[in-house]
Design a protein around this motif. Structure first.
Motif, short mmCIF file in Angstrom:
data_model
loop_
_atom_site.label_atom_id
_atom_site.label_comp_id
_atom_site.label_asym_id
_atom_site.label_seq_id
_atom_site.Cartn_x
_atom_site.Cartn_y
_atom_site.Cartn_z
N GLU A 69 0.84 -1.18 0.00
CA GLU A 69 0.00 0.00 0.00
C GLU A 69 0.88 1.24 0.00
OE1 GLU A 69 -2.77 -0.21 3.22
OE2 GLU A 69 -4.22 -1.32 1.99
N GLU A 70 0.52 2.23 -0.81
CA GLU A 70 1.30 3.47 -0.91
C GLU A 70 0.38 4.65 -0.64
OE1 GLU A 70 2.88 3.15 -4.84
OE2 GLU A 70 4.42 1.72 -4.27
N ILE A 71 0.96 5.71 -0.05
CA ILE A 71 0.19 6.84 0.44
C ILE A 71 0.32 8.02 -0.52
CG2 ILE A 71 -0.17 8.38 2.42
CD1 ILE A 71 1.56 6.30 4.03
N GLY A 72 -0.80 8.64 -0.86
CA GLY A 72 -0.79 9.83 -1.70
C GLY A 72 -1.16 11.06 -0.90
N VAL A 73 -0.62 12.22 -1.31
CA VAL A 73 -0.93 13.49 -0.64
C VAL A 73 -1.43 14.49 -1.66
CG1 VAL A 73 0.73 13.09 1.22
CG2 VAL A 73 1.46 14.30 -0.85
N THR A 74 -1.81 15.67 -1.17
CA THR A 74 -2.52 16.65 -2.00
C THR A 74 -1.64 17.68 -2.66
OG1 THR A 74 -2.86 17.97 0.00
CG2 THR A 74 -4.62 16.44 -0.62
N GLY B 67 5.91 9.16 -6.91
CA GLY B 67 5.19 10.30 -6.36
C GLY B 67 4.31 9.91 -5.18
N LEU B 68 4.36 8.66 -4.76
CA LEU B 68 3.64 8.19 -3.59
C LEU B 68 4.64 7.86 -2.49
CD1 LEU B 68 1.14 5.81 -5.42
CD2 LEU B 68 0.66 8.11 -4.58
N PHE B 69 4.13 7.61 -1.28
CA PHE B 69 5.00 7.34 -0.14
C PHE B 69 4.90 5.88 0.27
CE2 PHE B 69 4.45 11.88 0.05
CZ PHE B 69 5.67 12.35 0.52
N LEU B 70 6.06 5.25 0.46
CA LEU B 70 6.12 3.90 0.99
C LEU B 70 5.89 3.98 2.49
CD1 LEU B 70 6.87 0.86 0.54
CD2 LEU B 70 9.21 1.52 1.14
N PRO B 71 4.90 3.26 3.04
CA PRO B 71 4.65 3.34 4.48
C PRO B 71 5.88 2.99 5.30
CG PRO B 71 2.82 2.26 3.38
CD PRO B 71 3.91 2.42 2.35
N ALA B 72 6.11 3.74 6.36
CA ALA B 72 7.31 3.56 7.18
C ALA B 72 7.36 2.17 7.81
CB ALA B 72 7.35 4.63 8.27
N GLU B 73 6.20 1.64 8.17
CA GLU B 73 6.17 0.32 8.79
C GLU B 73 6.71 -0.74 7.82
OE1 GLU B 73 2.93 -1.92 11.52
OE2 GLU B 73 2.28 -1.50 9.48
N ARG B 74 6.31 -0.65 6.54
CA ARG B 74 6.79 -1.60 5.54
C ARG B 74 8.28 -1.38 5.27
NH1 ARG B 74 4.46 -5.05 1.60
NH2 ARG B 74 6.23 -6.10 0.62
N ALA B 75 8.70 -0.12 5.21
CA ALA B 75 10.11 0.18 4.98
C ALA B 75 10.98 -0.36 6.11
CB ALA B 75 10.30 1.69 4.82
N ARG B 76 10.50 -0.22 7.34
CA ARG B 76 11.28 -0.69 8.49
C ARG B 76 11.43 -2.21 8.47
NH1 ARG B 76 13.15 0.77 13.73
NH2 ARG B 76 14.39 -1.04 14.31
N ALA B 77 10.37 -2.92 8.10
CA ALA B 77 10.44 -4.38 8.05
C ALA B 77 11.51 -4.83 7.06
CB ALA B 77 9.08 -4.96 7.68
N ALA B 78 11.57 -4.17 5.89
CA ALA B 78 12.60 -4.52 4.90
C ALA B 78 13.98 -4.11 5.39
CB ALA B 78 12.28 -3.85 3.57
#
Length: 551
Positions: A194-199, A226-237
């Motif tokens: 899941e990736e996060i989008g902003v305005t 242009g989206l954000f990788l969730p920090a929780e997923r990044a930390r696991a990797a």
């Protein structure tokens, strides 16, 4: 000597011994600390702070992040420097996004620490293109302040956030920031992330820039999408990469497919690109092949392959089984690439299988839209979005909303393999019309299709072709001006044909695109209509002709 006297002497001796021991320990401590700052002793290992229990002003959030944020410079062998924002998340370790590896592994890594004007060398502990992250270790270890990483539950739509990172135009300067709002969360189905989008527009930030909340917790890292990788997923990797796994990379561009007729299976991943001189290329893997097994496990998804790579480290050898189509045969081969390294190893042929093509009779249908019974073959009716109706010998589609599109399949035709659709269409200014082949729908509602379309804008005609697989889209033909076709031509004759892996798109008899793509093997035909800023727009199809081999 009485008991009291003896006890007093023993107590005095004990006190004297303890005093001597303390003096000796202090002397040893001072001797060992020569050369350290005046306070003496080893600085305490930093611990990850907890997010603020109360909401902070954005300047307070920046003050907390600044000591933990650094600029990372990857020197790539062909592309030159790749700059990214990194965040200190564990003692001596920085988390950032993965640099592009198409040209090979980074030749060096440097880090510009907060408040410093001179970069310092660093060690690349690991890169996982699958996860989109990299871990860099400072050499020698420096005790940076650490930043807390938030959990997935803290990314609700509509919450206020801050984007914080180094500027793309002045990366060596202090980090910059911009307030934003979370616009939504989308799923990268290929990687199951899941990736996060902003305005806001993020083009002014370096990749790896941070998405943070008012509690000074990092929510995500900016990806090239242009989206954000969730920090929780990044930390696991990162926890895996920090062990020194190296480059978890094969040098492959892969995609799922919907073409069991070609490959004899609906599983596996099609090779779209192979990095020259990379691990896969050195092992004999070529574009167009289908990866079916890795280390004996049948592949069903890209995420599954990523999981296999995480269990290894750079230099480990994988056993990969592939299928390659040649004429009427499927050749099953085995490759043995080394993860992250180029090691010449020839393919081993395992077996050959026939590739039968079913003998079916083509279905041919023509709609002239002047017979009442044809109304049952096409979507008609009206809604807030637009209308569809058979009128005056045409199939008339009107879109009432800007920047919208519609897909209109003939309802009486089923799915086919090889297919060709032609249409005569009247296209107004600031509108698009196109043809679709091999369209199907996934269980989650996402689409698979090939689309080629023409847009009339500014008195000119332009064409484009694209592909969607499980909702993930790719451009097959960039926007191309149709200079050889009179822009005033009306109606336009459009034709799109799919035969085996070949796609041919023609406009007014001119061949606009000849493409080769193996990803989709079957589906329906359909019409496509698109609006832009000016609405309503009305597109008229005067005649549609379809030839199709039933699946």
């Amino acid at each position: 000597m009485n008991g009291r006297t003896a006890g007093s002497q023993l107590l005095a001796a004990s006190k004297a011994h303890r005093k001597f021991s303390l003096l000796l320990a202090l002397a040893l401590l001072l001797t060992g600390c020569r050369g350290f700052p005046a306070l003496g002793g080893t600085p305490p290992t930093p611990t990850v702070p907890r997010p603020s229990e109360t909401e902070l002003a954005w300047n307070e959030v920046e003050a907390r992040l600044a000591p933990a944020t650094a600029l990372i410079r990857f020197e790539l062998p062909q592309a030159g420097p790749f700059l990214a924002t990194g965040i200190a998340y564990a003692p001596g370790l920085l988390l950032t996004i993965a640099p592009p590896l198409e040209g090979g592994a980074p030749q060096s890594v440097q880090v510009l620490l907060p408040g410093s004007s001179e970069p310092r060398p660093a060690e690349l502990r690991g890169v996982s293109p699958c996860d989109g992250v990299a871990v860099v270790a400072l050499q020698p270890t420096t005790d940076l302040a650490l930043a807390p990483l938030a959990g997935a539950s803290e990314t609700d739509i509509g919450i206020d956030v801050l984007v914080y990172g180094h500027s793309a135009s002045d990366p060596d300067g202090a980090p910059v920031s911009a307030p934003a709002v979370i616009a939504g969360v989308t799923t990268d189905t290929r990687r199951a992330i899941e990736e996060i989008g902003v305005t806001i527009d993020l083009s002014g930030f370096t990749y790896g820039s941070l998405l943070v909340n008012r509690h000074a917790a990092v929510l995500g890292l900016l990806l090239p999408t242009g989206l954000f990788l969730p920090a929780e997923r990044a930390r696991a990797a990162a926890d895996v990469l920090a062990e020194g796994r190296g480059l978890l990379w094969l040098g492959l561009g892969l995609s799922p497919h919907r073409n069991p007729q070609r490959f004899g299976t609906d599983r596996g991943l099609v090779v779209l690109r192979v990095t020259p001189n990379g691990p896969a290329a050195s092992a004999g893997i070529e574009p167009g092949m289908l990866l079916t097994h890795v280390d004996g496990t049948e592949l069903e998804s890209f995420a599954q392959l990523c999981g296999v790579l995480r269990q290894h480290r750079q230099g480990d050898e994988l056993t990969i089984e592939l299928r390659q189509v040649t004429g009427q045969e499927l050749i099953v081969t085995q490759a043995r690439p080394r993860i992250g390294e180029s090691a010449q190893a020839p393919l081993t042929e395992l077996r050959r299988e026939p590739r039968p093509r079913p003998a079916t009779t083509p279905v041919t249908t023509t709609w002239t839209f002047d017979r009442p019974e044809e109304a049952a073959d096409w979507p008609t009716g009206s809604s807030q979005a637009g209308t569809g109706e058979l009128r005056d010998g045409s199939y008339v589609i009107t879109l009432n909303q800007p920047n919208a599109f519609g897909i209109f399949p003939p309802l009486s035709l089923g799915a086919g393999t090889d297919q060709r659709i032609t249409a005569r269409v009247s296209l107004p200014e600031n509108a698009g019309a196109g043809l679709i082949v091999r369209s199907s729908q996934e269980p989650n509602g996402s689409r698979n299709l090939y689309l080629c379309a023409v847009v009339r804008t500014g008195g000119q005609l332009v064409a484009t072709c694209s592909l969607a697989v499980a909702g993930q889209s790719a451009v097959l033909l960039p926007v191309t001006p149709l200079a050889a076709i009179d822009p005033a031509t009306d109606p336009l004759e459009l034709e799109l044909a799919a035969q085996d892996t070949r796609l041919i798109f023609r406009v007014a008899g001119e061949t606009v695109a000849e493409l080769d793509d193996p990803l989709l093997g079957y589906g329906q035909v359909a019409l496509w209509v698109e609006s832009f800023d000016t609405v309503p727009v009305t597109v008229r199809f005067h005649e549609v002709h379809v030839e199709l081999l039933p699946r």
